[in-house]
Design an enzyme around this catalytic site. Structure first.
Site, PDB file in Angstrom:
ATOM      1  N   GLU A 118       0.909  -1.252   0.098  1.00 40.50           N
ATOM      2  CA  GLU A 118      -0.156   0.086   0.089  1.00 40.50           C
ATOM      3  C   GLU A 118       0.883   1.367  -0.005  1.00 40.50           C
ATOM      4  OE1 GLU A 118      -4.304  -1.511   1.992  1.00 40.50           O
ATOM      5  OE2 GLU A 118      -2.531  -0.860   3.207  1.00 40.50           O
ATOM      6  N   HIS A 234      -9.060   9.363   3.089  1.00 43.02           N
ATOM      7  CA  HIS A 234      -8.457   8.254   2.023  1.00 43.02           C
ATOM      8  C   HIS A 234      -8.554   8.728   0.745  1.00 43.02           C
ATOM      9  CE1 HIS A 234      -8.173   4.276   0.195  1.00 43.02           C
ATOM     10  NE2 HIS A 234      -7.915   3.808   1.717  1.00 43.02           N
ATOM     11  N   ARG A 280      -0.607   8.820   1.562  1.00 44.01           N
ATOM     12  CA  ARG A 280      -1.998   9.408   1.411  1.00 44.01           C
ATOM     13  C   ARG A 280      -2.053  10.712   1.271  1.00 44.01           C
ATOM     14  NH1 ARG A 280      -5.427   5.241   5.066  1.00 44.01           N
ATOM     15  NH2 ARG A 280      -5.033   3.336   3.687  1.00 44.01           N
ATOM     16  N   HIS A 341     -11.235   9.485   6.660  1.00 44.68           N
ATOM     17  CA  HIS A 341     -10.982   8.144   7.131  1.00 44.68           C
ATOM     18  C   HIS A 341     -10.359   7.936   8.424  1.00 44.68           C
ATOM     19  CE1 HIS A 341     -10.021   4.151   5.726  1.00 44.68           C
ATOM     20  NE2 HIS A 341      -8.887   4.487   6.269  1.00 44.68           N
ATOM     21  N   ARG A 376      -0.880   9.508   8.569  1.00 43.96           N
ATOM     22  CA  ARG A 376      -0.736   7.795   8.861  1.00 43.96           C
ATOM     23  C   ARG A 376      -0.571   7.086   7.607  1.00 43.96           C
ATOM     24  NH1 ARG A 376      -4.324   3.542   8.572  1.00 43.96           N
ATOM     25  NH2 ARG A 376      -5.861   4.768   7.645  1.00 43.96           N
TER      26      ARG A 376
HETATM   27  C1  SIN Z   1      -7.441   0.563   2.775  1.00 36.88           C
HETATM   28  O1  SIN Z   1      -7.513  -0.717   2.679  1.00 36.88           O
HETATM   29  O2  SIN Z   1      -7.167   1.148   1.964  1.00 36.88           O
HETATM   30  C2  SIN Z   1      -7.501   0.978   4.141  1.00 36.88           C
HETATM   31  C3  SIN Z   1      -6.344   0.835   5.115  1.00 36.88           C
HETATM   32  C4  SIN Z   1      -5.943   1.630   5.995  1.00 36.88           C
HETATM   33  O3  SIN Z   1      -6.665   2.592   6.068  1.00 36.88           O
HETATM   34  O4  SIN Z   1      -4.907   1.588   6.795  1.00 36.88           O
END
Ligand code: SIN
Length: 523
Positions: A118, A234, A280, A341, A376
């Site tokens: 991610e 998010h 993010r 988020h 975060r």
């Molecule tokens: C996501 O699946 O994008 C959320 C995971 C997160 O916010 O840590």
């Protein structure tokens, strides 16, 4: 009426609250206050997974470094290292409980479970259960909690405030029954696991997130709140004006999903070398700017090139949900928009979840441990829930008990008519979304402060009428937290991480300090 003495009282039944209950209950009896429905809160909706150093080709320094970079200079490095170091053992503990994480079927894989990537992570280190990790973890934890003889679950009460003794120590919670009757739960140790404050905003990634109620309860006792100005949006929530909020996991970008503007053009590579996998704050700001430039209500997330088989294997929940909304994600790009988020700020705690009020602890999103800094990194939050719930439990297991003598700091509040309550909440959310969101300005923050002060006076009149009600209490707490958030944002005279204000220079300060604020600072 006091309802007997409770040894350890945990308020909130998401991942942090459940883990803590399980880890403490072998040594001390636990009362766990949680809503009857899991749809409240954020844990159940977590899709992506839990970040931890699990692959032999990954290492603690790399995860630490990635977290520090994402946090944009404001992380507490010791808290980051502590969390990352405790990560592998915490995952082993979950595996021991039987959480059905997705296995890696590749025979050459160097770890038995599939690890995805991610934003901000330089390696594959996200363990997950398909694309519904929160649900899998919650179901496992809940079954264990239900079977534990020393955990008493109460889903018939709503906490509206905390109890304090004459020495300023926290001594439990004041609650309301569904009838509106008051019920005090005195406790030796009280733990807030009440979630964050995304509910201050109009568009969120989970249907009914918390609005900072727990943060404000702690502040009412005098606890320090930290870094409230860093609210994470998010980048990719499904754009579905008629439907319920639904997240499109960052793991989609981790597996190769690309962001396109409404003209079908990819825009992230021109903005950041990490493209769709930049942290993010960078991606959400880029999408926001692209939506404004193209005068559109969303951008697209395209995963068609991954192929239908891979999409169905990795993202069955997203595929199913989008299909119910008329979108076949194997054939059509998904319309997405940023949404509130995660709250990086919260009640300031130490490594054991202890706040600066004796006998009051906070774990999970309600807490600010120093891990996230100004932004975060994806999937570090479930990790934080696990690690800090376990370290808080370690402290509580050996804590000594003092006799209970309580005075309540909870003022009686009146329930207002539902239409008025709805109207006030909507006003608060609208102005927070318009002026205290992805991009802020001095003028916008000043207006937000004025408008919130007006709203505060209106609601205060209703509050001062005298009879308690859960909905008005929640709004009153949210409203004061919104004011503290705006005050923190106005005080930060730089742009950093999630706090982006073009009127302030980017990173003006090379030795940034976290912000700290108390309820007494509101006029
Ligand atoms: C996501 O699946 O994008 C959320 C995971 C997160 O916010 O840590």
């Amino acid at each position: 009426m006091p309802h007997g003495n409770h040894d350890v009282l945990i308020i909130g039944g998401g991942v942090a609250g459940l883990v803590l209950a399980l880890e403490v209950a072998d040594r001390r009896p636990v009362t766990l206050l949680r809503p009857a429905s899991d749809d409240l809160g954020a844990s159940r909706w977590a899709q992506g997974g839990i970040a931890a150093v699990l692959s032999p080709s990954d290492d603690i320094d790399a995860h630490t470094q990635d977290t520090l970079v994402a946090g944009d200079g404001l992380c507490d490095e010791a808290a980051v290292r502590f969390t990352v170091e405790q990560g592998p053992a915490a995952i082993e503990w979950l595996l021991g409980l039987g959480v059905p994480f997705t296995r890696d079927t590749n025979p050459t894989a160097d770890y038995p479970y599939h690890l995805t990537r991610e934003g901000g992570h330089g390696a594959r280190r996200i363990i997950h259960a398909d694309d519904a990790t929160g649900r899998a973890v919650m179901d496992t934890l809940k079954a264990r909690v239900a079977a534990h003889p020393m955990i008493r679950v109460r889903d018939d009460l709503t906490a509206i405030g905390l109890l304090q003794d004459d020495d300023g120590r926290c001594r439990g919670a004041r609650c309301l029954e569904s009838t509106g009757a008051r019920a005090d739960l005195p406790a030796h140790d009280t733990v807030l696991a009440t979630g964050g404050a995304s509910g201050l905003y109009r568009h969120t990634t989970s249907p009914q997130p918390a609005s900072g109620e727990g943060m404000l309860m702690a502040a009412e006792l005098g606890a320090t709140l930290m870094n409230l100005e860093f609210q994470q949006f998010h980048p990719t929530c499904l754009h579905d004006p008629e439907g319920a909020p639904f997240l499109i996991s960052e793991a989609v970008r981790g597996e190769g999903g690309q962001l396109l503007n409404v003209h079908g053009e990819r825009f992230m590579p021109a903005i950041d070398t990490r493209a769709e996998l930049a942290p993010r704050d960078v991606v959400a700001r880029a999408i926001d700017a692209e939506m404004q430039r193209t005068v559109s209500e969303h951008v697209f997330l395209d995963m068609r090139h991954l192929g239908e088989a891979a999409i169905l294997e990795h993202f069955p929940t997203i595929h199913r949900h989008c299909a119910t909304r008329g979108i076949d994600i194997a054939r059509t790009p998904i319309p997405v928009v940023p949404a509130a988020h995660y709250s990086c700020g919260g009640v300031a705690t130490d490594r054991h979840g202890a706040t600066d009020i004796d006998h009051l602890y906070a774990v999970g999103e309600v807490a600010c441990t120093g891990l996230h800094g100004a932004n975060r990194m994806a999937s570090n939050s479930l990790l934080e829930c696990l690690v800090f719930a376990r370290s808080c439990a370690a402290a509580l297991r050996d804590a000594t008990h003092a006799p209970l003598a309580i005075r309540s700091t909870v003022p009686a509040v009146a329930e207002a008519p539902p239409a008025a309550l709805e109207g006030w909440r909507e006003r608060m959310r609208a102005l927070m979304s318009a002026r205290v969101a992805i991009v802020r300005s001095d003028e916008g923050l000043n207006k937000a402060a004025e408008e919130l002060a007006e709203l505060y006076q209106e609601v205060r009149e209703a509050v001062e009428h005298g009879q308690p009600g859960t909905r008005l209490t929640s709004l009153w707490q949210a409203l004061r937290l919104a004011r503290l958030t705006v005050a923190s944002a106005r005080a930060r005279r730089e742009s950093r991480g999630l706090h982006y204000n073009p009127d302030c220079q980017h990173h003006a300060n090379h030795h940034p300090e976290p912000s700290r604020i108390h309820l007494g600072e509101l006029d």
